[in-house]
Write a protein that holds these residues in place. Structure first.
Motif, short mmCIF file in Angstrom:
data_model
loop_
_atom_site.label_atom_id
_atom_site.label_comp_id
_atom_site.label_asym_id
_atom_site.label_seq_id
_atom_site.Cartn_x
_atom_site.Cartn_y
_atom_site.Cartn_z
N ALA A 2 -8.80 -5.35 -6.10
CA ALA A 2 -7.71 -4.86 -6.93
C ALA A 2 -6.37 -5.27 -6.32
O ALA A 2 -6.21 -5.31 -5.10
N THR A 3 -5.43 -5.57 -7.18
CA THR A 3 -4.11 -6.00 -6.72
C THR A 3 -3.44 -4.92 -5.88
O THR A 3 -2.71 -5.22 -4.94
N GLY A 7 -1.86 -5.62 -0.82
CA GLY A 7 -0.77 -5.38 0.13
C GLY A 7 -1.24 -4.67 1.38
O GLY A 7 -0.83 -5.01 2.49
N TYR A 8 -2.10 -3.69 1.20
CA TYR A 8 -2.64 -2.95 2.34
C TYR A 8 -3.47 -3.86 3.24
O TYR A 8 -3.34 -3.84 4.46
N VAL A 9 -4.33 -4.66 2.63
CA VAL A 9 -5.19 -5.55 3.40
C VAL A 9 -4.35 -6.59 4.13
O VAL A 9 -4.61 -6.90 5.30
N THR A 10 -3.33 -7.12 3.48
CA THR A 10 -2.45 -8.10 4.13
C THR A 10 -1.71 -7.47 5.29
O THR A 10 -1.62 -8.05 6.38
N ALA A 11 -1.17 -6.27 5.09
CA ALA A 11 -0.45 -5.58 6.17
C ALA A 11 -1.39 -5.29 7.34
O ALA A 11 -1.01 -5.47 8.51
N SER A 12 -2.60 -4.87 7.05
CA SER A 12 -3.58 -4.61 8.11
C SER A 12 -3.91 -5.88 8.87
O SER A 12 -4.01 -5.87 10.10
N ALA A 13 -4.09 -6.98 8.15
CA ALA A 13 -4.40 -8.25 8.79
C ALA A 13 -3.26 -8.69 9.70
O ALA A 13 -3.50 -9.19 10.81
N PHE A 51 -11.96 -7.84 19.56
CA PHE A 51 -12.17 -6.83 18.53
C PHE A 51 -11.06 -6.89 17.46
O PHE A 51 -11.35 -6.94 16.26
N ALA A 52 -9.81 -6.90 17.89
CA ALA A 52 -8.69 -6.96 16.95
C ALA A 52 -8.69 -8.29 16.19
O ALA A 52 -8.37 -8.33 15.00
N GLY A 53 -9.05 -9.36 16.89
CA GLY A 53 -9.14 -10.66 16.22
C GLY A 53 -10.20 -10.66 15.13
O GLY A 53 -10.00 -11.25 14.06
N GLY A 54 -11.31 -10.02 15.39
CA GLY A 54 -12.35 -9.90 14.37
C GLY A 54 -11.88 -9.12 13.16
O GLY A 54 -12.14 -9.50 12.01
N LEU A 55 -11.18 -8.02 13.41
CA LEU A 55 -10.64 -7.24 12.29
C LEU A 55 -9.58 -8.03 11.53
O LEU A 55 -9.50 -7.95 10.30
N ALA A 56 -8.76 -8.80 12.25
CA ALA A 56 -7.75 -9.63 11.60
C ALA A 56 -8.41 -10.69 10.72
O ALA A 56 -8.00 -10.90 9.57
N ALA A 57 -9.43 -11.34 11.26
CA ALA A 57 -10.13 -12.38 10.48
C ALA A 57 -10.76 -11.77 9.23
O ALA A 57 -10.71 -12.37 8.14
N TRP A 58 -11.34 -10.61 9.38
CA TRP A 58 -11.94 -9.92 8.24
C TRP A 58 -10.87 -9.62 7.18
O TRP A 58 -11.09 -9.83 5.98
N GLY A 59 -9.71 -9.14 7.63
CA GLY A 59 -8.63 -8.86 6.69
C GLY A 59 -8.12 -10.10 5.98
O GLY A 59 -7.90 -10.10 4.77
N TRP A 60 -7.94 -11.19 6.73
CA TRP A 60 -7.45 -12.44 6.11
C TRP A 60 -8.49 -13.00 5.13
O TRP A 60 -8.13 -13.54 4.09
N ARG A 61 -9.76 -12.86 5.47
CA ARG A 61 -10.81 -13.36 4.57
C ARG A 61 -10.88 -12.52 3.31
O ARG A 61 -11.18 -13.04 2.22
N THR A 62 -10.67 -11.23 3.43
CA THR A 62 -10.79 -10.31 2.30
C THR A 62 -9.66 -10.48 1.29
O THR A 62 -9.85 -10.26 0.11
N ARG A 63 -8.49 -10.87 1.80
CA ARG A 63 -7.34 -11.00 0.90
C ARG A 63 -7.72 -11.86 -0.26
O ARG A 63 -7.34 -11.86 -1.30
#
Length: 63
Positions: A2-3, A7-13, A51-63
């Motif tokens: 959802a749009t 924004g949340y996912v991008t900010a988290s990433a 760990f943070a890099g993994g979460l960042a990658a997950w966030g960037w992929r999810t966007r």
């Protein structure tokens, strides 16, 4: 996705990317860190960076 969540996912990433880079920098230069008078080993920064890099990658992929 959802749009409204984009924004949340991008900010988290972005936040996790900054944290991963900061932890990797701390570990690479061996900057000392103390919390409550206890020295924190550099190995913990490497673990946190991965760990943070993994979460960042997950966030960037999810966007």
């Amino acid at each position: 996705m959802a749009t409204s969540h984009r924004g949340y996912v991008t900010a988290s990433a972005v936040v996790f990317t900054v944290v991963a880079l900061a932890q990797a920098w701390r570990a690479a230069v061996g900057a000392p860190v103390e919390i409550g008078g206890q020295a924190i080993p550099v190995a913990f920064s490497w673990i946190a960076a991965v760990f943070a890099g993994g979460l960042a990658a997950w966030g960037w992929r999810t966007r």
